[in-house]
Scaffold this active site. Structure first.
Site, PDB file in Angstrom:
ATOM      1  N   ASP A   5       0.865  -1.173   0.000  1.00 12.45           N
ATOM      2  CA  ASP A   5       0.000   0.000   0.000  1.00 12.45           C
ATOM      3  C   ASP A   5       0.910   1.235   0.000  1.00 12.45           C
ATOM      4  O   ASP A   5       2.133   1.135   0.145  1.00 12.45           O
ATOM      5  CB  ASP A   5      -0.947  -0.024   1.225  1.00 12.45           C
ATOM      6  CG  ASP A   5      -2.168   0.845   0.985  1.00 12.45           C
ATOM      7  OD1 ASP A   5      -3.214   0.598   1.614  1.00 12.45           O
ATOM      8  OD2 ASP A   5      -2.094   1.763   0.137  1.00 12.45           O
TER       9      ASP A   5
HETATM   10  C1  GLC Z   1      -4.513   4.186  -0.148  1.00 12.64           C
HETATM   11  C2  GLC Z   1      -5.336   2.985   0.248  1.00 12.64           C
HETATM   12  C3  GLC Z   1      -5.344   1.892  -0.770  1.00 12.64           C
HETATM   13  C4  GLC Z   1      -5.245   2.499  -2.157  1.00 12.64           C
HETATM   14  C5  GLC Z   1      -3.875   3.136  -2.278  1.00 12.64           C
HETATM   15  C6  GLC Z   1      -3.656   3.782  -3.645  1.00 12.64           C
HETATM   16  O1  GLC Z   1      -3.809   4.660   0.954  1.00 12.64           O
HETATM   17  O2  GLC Z   1      -5.067   2.381   1.502  1.00 12.64           O
HETATM   18  O3  GLC Z   1      -6.552   1.148  -0.589  1.00 12.64           O
HETATM   19  O4  GLC Z   1      -5.410   1.489  -3.143  1.00 12.64           O
HETATM   20  O5  GLC Z   1      -3.643   4.083  -1.257  1.00 12.64           O
HETATM   21  O6  GLC Z   1      -4.534   4.859  -3.808  1.00 12.64           O
END
Ligand code: GLC
Length: 714
Positions: free
Chosen positions: A262
């Site tokens: 993430d």
């Molecule tokens: C965010 C979220 C994740 C998302 C990623 C990219 O912090 O936790 O679910 O896909 O960043 O946007």
């Protein structure tokens, strides 16, 4: 099995080029923003060459924009390895569907699959290759804002819908489909106190029994990617957790796809206190099997020592590079890096009538009728209605993770209602969190002219989704004050609630003759709601997550354990102090899991239960005594069997959404699969129930009828 093309590329690639594939950069790196060049690029010693060897980018879409960036990138790529475009397409691209928690209320896997298919088509024609969805984290705490993104509190429902979503997004990965990235691995939905990014501390037994099934179902459905979660689990941050990613994900679940962190989750290993610096964080994540570093620049550290990497690191980098190249190959990018994307195809697809109709159909299946006293609903066309509330005339119906949606192009509930009800008036009454006397008095005056009041209450999209944990899950006091003032007018009130999470609707329930849960219903949610309120569509949604009476009951969920001193609602319970209960609140929720009313009068009666092979088949008769047809969801729960580990008092093991014509009976068969007749013992070994099993059949989790069957597992 590594393909010939990938094997050949691996032999030709330099170490720097392989490391590049492991980096995911945000859109601004590819749009030449000076802030990036003087900011993170300088901070992390990145060069433009690094940018043009990065394997993927997140947050860029648009046929022309993607085409131009891909062409520019390939022109600079020595080995012509295409760039991968990823983004969060969670419940629609430009055509926005209800939030996933709302779609879960449809209890209709076909509806969820349809939504993912439309989202995939719109994303693919706009140049995207991967979506960071479905999010299948099991949730039991409405204080956590991301419950909106999940499909609720039940392992079985979540598993069925996880498969449906992956199937819808991926199809056969042709140019109208995109790769799915199941997230967040794992158990991100169980943060202590419902506080965002907070510690998760579960026993492995509970994790495997209740949280793992939905991820497992998505992986069994061949999801191409898995995203790590921000949280700790079993004492180790997920992103560095070898037990989670090597033992469970890779070995047990045989996941062969790509693991992506993430956003900055690798870098956050330093904050978690398991890594002393970014290089150590990179080493831990790489060892855990994280293939792509989303925006922490930890893996970029390897560029500075590419010539001196030890053999094991080199091997890990090769493995990750191979998986990323295989993903690109499975998307056909080496054959056609543009996947036939053209502005014409994009224009024809985005927000097409077909897609918007699909969004409306799914919204109609998702809306839940929670109360309907004296059958006040549906409303007759000629009634004088006053639509009052901060959510009555806004396009803010899309919910979180709808970044390509357009609230200004989203018809409001007032707009849709005025098309169907000639005598509807409107007044806001208050803002989401603000009262002013003029607006307030105007609303009361408008309401006085009407026969019935429709109060449209709720929260803005900005108070739902990531980083929106709340300690108070009641509606804002300003809205409750407005509702109380409306109630004093002595006219029947229908309350419509727009929300991304279960709320404490106790006062709303007290003051309203009817309560309709609209969730964030999406691009055509207002039309869907209007069809429900007018009776053009009979409501069929059922709750995928328990609605508490009070936040003090949280976490509250239907599939709880009985405890040694259960409150069994017999007479002496009131006298008996020493039971599992509160002295200031009931144990029961306001609205239970699986609950939702219909305008029809449908009853369910179990007819028979028989073992067929290692499955169990239950025949159920549904009778609709009303003058109109209605869909409902027949639910089959396994009642708490005796086992060596505690079992939920009841557990959903099968369900089916059925249309029951008016004044007719329908018989259907539910099949309980063998894997639903097992449990995990204390040694984490899977065991099978045997002997008499009791099943509870009903149209929600509380009002059921029992039927038993002897189950032999020979
Ligand atoms: C965010 C979220 C994740 C998302 C990623 C990219 O912090 O936790 O679910 O896909 O960043 O946007």
């Amino acid at each position: 099995m590594t393909s010939e093309r990938v094997s050949k590329l691996l032999q030709e690639m330099t170490t720097e080029e392989k490391i590049g594939q492991l980096l995911q950069l945000s859109a601004d790196f590819f749009e030449g923003s000076q802030a990036v060049i003087t900011g993170p690029m300088r901070e992390h010693d990145l060069t433009l060459a690094t940018v043009y060897t990065a394997g993927s980018v997140l947050g860029i879409s648009g046929a022309e924009r993607v085409h131009q960036i891909q062409a520019d990138y390939l022109a600079k790529s020595r080995l012509k390895i295409p760039l991968l475009f990823m983004a969060d397409i969670v419940h629609g691209f430009q055509t926005i569907f209800p939030i996933p928690l709302g779609m879960a209320a449809s209890f209709d896997p076909e509806a969820v699959k349809l939504a993912s298919e439309v989202a995939a088509r719109e994303s693919a024609v706009s140049g995207l290759h991967v979506t960071f969805a479905p999010m299948v984290d099991l949730v039991r705490d409405p204080r956590w804002g991301r419950v909106m993104e999940s499909t609720g509190e039940d392992p079985y429902l979540n598993s069925v819908l996880a498969k449906a979503s992956v199937d819808g997004f991926q199809g056969d990965l042709d140019v109208e489909h995109i790769a799915a990235c199941v997230k967040h691995f794992a158990a991100y939905g169980a943060p202590e106190a419902g506080r965002e990014y907070n510690t998760v501390d579960l026993s492995e037994w509970r994790f495997r029994e209740q949280y793992l099934p939905a991820y497992s179902a998505a992986i069994a459905a061949q999801a191409k990617l898995v995203m790590t979660s921000f949280n700790t689990l079993f004492g180790v941050p997920a992103t560095a957790n070898q037990h989670l990613f090597r033992d469970i994900l890779r070995d047990e679940l045989a996941f062969k796809g790509v693991v992506i962190s993430d956003w900055d989750a690798i870098g956050e290993l330093i904050n978690h206190g398991v890594a002393g610096n970014l290089q150590a964080a990179a080493d831990q994540a790489l060892a855990a099997g994280v293939d792509i570093d989303m925006m922490s620049f930890a893996y970029a550290k390897y560029l500075q020592k590419a010539a001196n990497l030890d053999e094991s690191t080199r091997q890990l980098i090769d493995e990750s590079t191979a998986r990323i190249l295989e993903l690109k190959e499975s998307l056909g990018l080496f054959t056609d890096p543009y996947r036939q994307v053209t502005p014409e195809r994009e224009q024809a697809e985005l927000k097409s009538v077909q897609n918007l109709n699909a969004a409306q159909q799914v919204a109609e299946e998702s809306i839940v009728l929670l109360k309907n006293e004296r059958a006040i609903l549906p409303l007759a066309r000629d009634q004088k209605l006053a639509l009052i509330g901060p959510v009555a005339n806004t396009g803010d119906l899309l919910g979180s993770w709808s970044w390509q949606g357009d609230q200004h192009q989203t018809p409001s509930i007032y707009t849709a209602m005025a098309e169907k009800f000639p005598q509807v008036s409107y007044a806001s009454g208050c803002a989401y969190h603000q009262l002013n006397h003029r607006e307030f008095d105007q609303a009361l005056s408008t309401a006085r002219q009407a026969d019935k009041i429709i109060a449209v209450l709720g929260l803005p999209s900005s108070e739902s989704g990531e980083a929106t944990s709340m300690t108070d899950i009641r509606l804002p006091q300003e809205q409750l004050t407005l509702l109380q003032a409306l109630a004093k007018l002595g006219k029947p009130i229908i309350s419509v609630v727009v929300t991304g999470r279960p709320l404490d609707l106790t006062l709303v329930d007290d003051l309203s003759a009817a309560v309709v849960l609209a969730w964030f219903p999406g691009s055509r949610g207002a039309a869907a709601l209007t069809n429900i309120l007018s009776g053009a569509v009979n409501p069929s949604g059922k709750l995928p997550m328990t609605f508490p009476r009070s936040v003090g009951q949280v976490p509250i969920y239907y599939n709880q354990f009985n405890t040694g001193r259960p409150l069994s609602h017999t007479e002496n319970d009131r006298e008996n102090k020493y039971l599992s209960k509160y002295i200031d609140e009931a144990n029961s929720p306001l609205y239970p899991f699986g609950f939702g009313l219909s305008y029809a009068e449908i009853k369910a009666q179990p007819i028979s239960a028989t073992q067929q092979g290692r499955s169990i088949q239950l025949k159920v008769e549904l009778e609709n005594t009303a003058a109109l047809a209605g869909k409902t969801v027949v639910q089959c729960y396994l009642h708490q069997p005796v086992a060596t580990t505690v079992q939920p008092v009841q557990r959903l093991v099968a369900f089916s959404k059925v249309l029951v014509p008016s004044k007719q009976k329908v018989e259907l068969t539910l099949t309980v699969a063998p894997e639903e007749l097992t449990y995990l013992d204390a040694a984490l070994k899977r065991q099978t129930f045997t002997g008499e099993l009791k099943f509870l059949i009903g149209l929600d989790s509380q009002h059921t009828k029992a039927i038993s069957v002897a189950y032999q597992n020979d």
